[in-house]
Design an enzyme around this catalytic site. Structure first.
Site, mmCIF file in Angstrom:
data_model
loop_
_atom_site.group_PDB
_atom_site.id
_atom_site.type_symbol
_atom_site.label_atom_id
_atom_site.label_comp_id
_atom_site.label_asym_id
_atom_site.label_seq_id
_atom_site.Cartn_x
_atom_site.Cartn_y
_atom_site.Cartn_z
ATOM 1 N N GLU A 188 -6.362 9.152 -6.228
ATOM 2 C CA GLU A 188 -5.701 7.853 -6.411
ATOM 3 C C GLU A 188 -5.998 7.332 -7.818
ATOM 4 O OE1 GLU A 188 -3.488 5.955 -6.040
ATOM 5 O OE2 GLU A 188 -3.780 4.405 -4.513
ATOM 6 N N ASP A 189 -5.080 6.535 -8.334
ATOM 7 C CA ASP A 189 -5.287 5.978 -9.671
ATOM 8 C C ASP A 189 -6.276 4.811 -9.641
ATOM 9 O OD1 ASP A 189 -3.559 4.291 -8.270
ATOM 10 O OD2 ASP A 189 -1.996 4.271 -9.801
ATOM 11 N N ASP A 226 -7.667 -1.215 -5.292
ATOM 12 C CA ASP A 226 -7.622 -2.649 -5.570
ATOM 13 C C ASP A 226 -8.005 -3.385 -4.283
ATOM 14 O OD1 ASP A 226 -6.953 -4.957 -7.035
ATOM 15 O OD2 ASP A 226 -4.854 -4.867 -6.468
ATOM 16 N N PHE A 255 -5.491 -6.653 -14.807
ATOM 17 C CA PHE A 255 -4.390 -5.740 -14.531
ATOM 18 C C PHE A 255 -4.315 -4.705 -15.644
ATOM 19 C CE2 PHE A 255 -0.206 -4.089 -13.834
ATOM 20 C CZ PHE A 255 -0.144 -4.032 -12.449
ATOM 21 N N ARG A 301 3.444 3.820 -18.083
ATOM 22 C CA ARG A 301 2.738 4.944 -17.462
ATOM 23 C C ARG A 301 2.329 6.016 -18.469
ATOM 24 N NH1 ARG A 301 3.159 4.513 -11.847
ATOM 25 N NH2 ARG A 301 5.115 3.719 -11.041
HETATM 26 P P1 IMP Z 1 -4.369 -1.561 -2.992
HETATM 27 O O1 IMP Z 1 -3.657 -1.193 -1.751
HETATM 28 O O2 IMP Z 1 -4.364 -3.039 -3.237
HETATM 29 O O3 IMP Z 1 -5.744 -0.964 -3.124
HETATM 30 O O4 IMP Z 1 -3.435 -1.040 -4.143
HETATM 31 C C1 IMP Z 1 -3.612 0.096 -4.828
HETATM 32 C C2 IMP Z 1 -2.358 0.356 -5.637
HETATM 33 O O5 IMP Z 1 -1.923 -0.813 -6.329
HETATM 34 C C3 IMP Z 1 -2.665 1.360 -6.726
HETATM 35 O O6 IMP Z 1 -2.383 2.656 -6.273
HETATM 36 C C4 IMP Z 1 -1.727 0.947 -7.836
HETATM 37 O O7 IMP Z 1 -0.487 1.559 -7.672
HETATM 38 C C5 IMP Z 1 -1.548 -0.546 -7.652
HETATM 39 N N1 IMP Z 1 -2.436 -1.310 -8.559
HETATM 40 C C6 IMP Z 1 -3.524 -2.036 -8.228
HETATM 41 N N2 IMP Z 1 -4.098 -2.587 -9.316
HETATM 42 C C7 IMP Z 1 -3.355 -2.167 -10.364
HETATM 43 C C8 IMP Z 1 -3.459 -2.399 -11.784
HETATM 44 O O8 IMP Z 1 -4.356 -3.068 -12.317
HETATM 45 N N3 IMP Z 1 -2.501 -1.793 -12.533
HETATM 46 C C9 IMP Z 1 -1.489 -1.034 -12.025
HETATM 47 N N4 IMP Z 1 -1.379 -0.795 -10.714
HETATM 48 C C10 IMP Z 1 -2.290 -1.364 -9.883
HETATM 49 MG MG MG Z 2 -0.805 3.840 -6.724
#
Ligand code: IMP
Ligand code: MG
Length: 174
Positions: free
Chosen positions: A97-98, A101, A150, A163
């Site tokens: 995963e990238d 959050d 962000f 990206r």
């Molecule tokens: P979560 O479900 O809130 O943990 O979301 C994770 C996903 O939200 C990641 O895979 C990203 O695609 C997106 N995301 C969360 N924070 C960022 C950020 O700072 N920049 C870009 N994408 C983000």
């Molecule tokens: Mg993602």
């Protein structure tokens, strides 16, 4: 107001850390194959780099999940938009995963994949924003813990832009 990306982690810092993560994963999984499952689209560059540092035989898969609209905050709705092409039953699986959050995406995905009875199931994320966690999720490999900002670049987007940046940048208003 214009959005300006400011460098937060350089390409070199990222590559050094990714190499360390690959060495750790290689040591932890002496026997392959490992299914490296990248979450589209954000993890595609991390997967490309990480997979080349892992010496254990690996297979590459992609899964599409959407939890965000076009903005910066979660919609809270998670769904699989592209499923795996293969069965993972009885195999080691590493979700790539990238960024973690809120943890909503990975909590959902872990539940989906657990039901398919892999031999092991763990997570590698390049970035982790622990301050924003809403759901506890056990992440075995973390590249960098970052503050609640962000970020874009190295696969991460804002409304599909940025990206292709080599560095990871904080996106802020000028
Ligand atoms: P979560 O479900 O809130 O943990 O979301 C994770 C996903 O939200 C990641 O895979 C990203 O695609 C997106 N995301 C969360 N924070 C960022 C950020 O700072 N920049 C870009 N994408 C983000
Ligand atoms: Mg993602």
């Amino acid at each position: 107001m214009a959005l300006v990306p400011r460098v937060f982690l350089t390409a070199e810092q990222i590559h050094n850390r990714v190499r360390q993560m690959g060495e750790q994963i290689t040591a932890d999984f002496p026997d392959g194959p490992i299914y490296l499952i990248a979450i589209l689209k954000g993890a595609f560059i991390f997967l490309a780099d990480l997979s080349r540092t892992i010496k254990t035989p690996s297979r590459i898969e992609f899964i599409g999940i959407s939890s965000y609209g076009r903005g910066k905050t979660t919609s809270g709705q998670v769904k699989v938009t592209k499923d795996l092409d293969v069965s993972i039953e009885g195999h080691h699986v590493l979700i790539v995963e990238d960024i973690v959050d809120s943890g909503v995406t990975l909590t959902y995905l872990m539940n989906v994949l657990k039901q398919r009875r892999p031999k092991s199931l763990s997570i590698a994320t390049l970035l982790d924003k622990p301050d924003r966690r809403l759901r506890p999720v056990e992440v075995k490999y973390v590249g960098f813990q970052i503050p609640d900002e962000f970020v874009v670049g190295y696969g991460l987007d804002f409304a599909e832009d940025y990206r292709n940046l080599g560095d990871i940048c904080i996106l802020s208003e000028a």
